[in-house]
Design a protein around this motif. Structure first.
Motif, short mmCIF file in Angstrom:
data_model
loop_
_atom_site.label_atom_id
_atom_site.label_comp_id
_atom_site.label_asym_id
_atom_site.label_seq_id
_atom_site.Cartn_x
_atom_site.Cartn_y
_atom_site.Cartn_z
N ASN A 177 28.97 -35.91 78.92
CA ASN A 177 28.49 -37.12 79.60
C ASN A 177 27.43 -37.72 78.68
OD1 ASN A 177 29.71 -37.06 82.43
ND2 ASN A 177 28.88 -35.01 82.21
N GLU A 207 25.10 -37.99 83.75
CA GLU A 207 25.99 -37.12 84.53
C GLU A 207 25.81 -37.37 86.03
OE1 GLU A 207 26.97 -32.44 84.31
OE2 GLU A 207 24.86 -32.93 84.56
N TYR A 217 26.57 -35.46 89.59
CA TYR A 217 26.91 -34.16 90.15
C TYR A 217 26.87 -34.27 91.67
CZ TYR A 217 26.71 -29.18 91.24
OH TYR A 217 26.99 -27.93 91.75
N TYR A 258 21.83 -37.01 80.23
CA TYR A 258 23.00 -37.02 79.36
C TYR A 258 23.28 -35.56 79.02
CZ TYR A 258 21.88 -41.95 78.92
OH TYR A 258 21.62 -43.27 79.19
N THR A 259 24.53 -35.13 79.18
CA THR A 259 24.82 -33.71 79.00
C THR A 259 26.04 -33.47 78.11
OG1 THR A 259 26.20 -33.60 80.99
CG2 THR A 259 23.85 -33.12 81.26
N LYS A 309 25.30 -25.59 78.49
CA LYS A 309 25.08 -27.03 78.65
C LYS A 309 23.77 -27.41 77.97
CE LYS A 309 25.88 -29.21 82.57
NZ LYS A 309 25.73 -29.73 83.95
#
Length: 124
Positions: free
Chosen positions: A12, A17, A19, A27-28, A58
């Motif tokens: 992402n 992101e 969830y 931002y992942t 992550k």
């Protein structure tokens, strides 16, 4: 700054992101890791998760992340799943429950994965 290499599992990086319907504001990039890289991160106090026998971690940032290709030119668009990347990250302060966080600073795309833009692998 530290470096890690792996294969993109989830990303992402163009937008933050989401969830369970909530924007995380981060931002992942989740990487699948080789055993030696997973061991290196574990030795640094970073929690590495196991997904179907593959080590994953992550990396996250509250700010847009610089993404470049192997020639150090800006990379445009989403990084396909399965792409080989090198990330530059910074370790945060150790936490007794959540271990040591990894803050994403930059991504270098070393090799593009096989996934096309529509989610279908090429050659099928």
């Amino acid at each position: 700054m530290s470096l890690a290499e792996g294969t993109v599992a989830f990303q992402n990086l163009q937008q933050t992101e989401v969830y369970q319907g909530q924007d995380t504001g981060r931002y992942t990039l989740t990487l699948s890791l080789e055993e030696d890289m997973a061991s290196k991160l574990s030795d640094e106090g970073v929690k590495v998760k196991d997904y179907e026998g593959i080590a994953q971690r992550k990396f996250a940032s509250k700010f847009p992340v610089r993404i470049v290709n192997a020639n150090d030119e800006p990379f445009m668009g989403a990084i396909p799943k399965g792409s080989k990347v090198r990330v530059q990250y910074k370790l945060g302060d150790s936490h007794p429950v959540h271990a040591t966080p990894t803050y994403l600073n930059a991504v270098r795309v070393l090799e593009l994965g096989e996934e096309s833009g529509d989610g279908i692998e090429e050659g099928f």
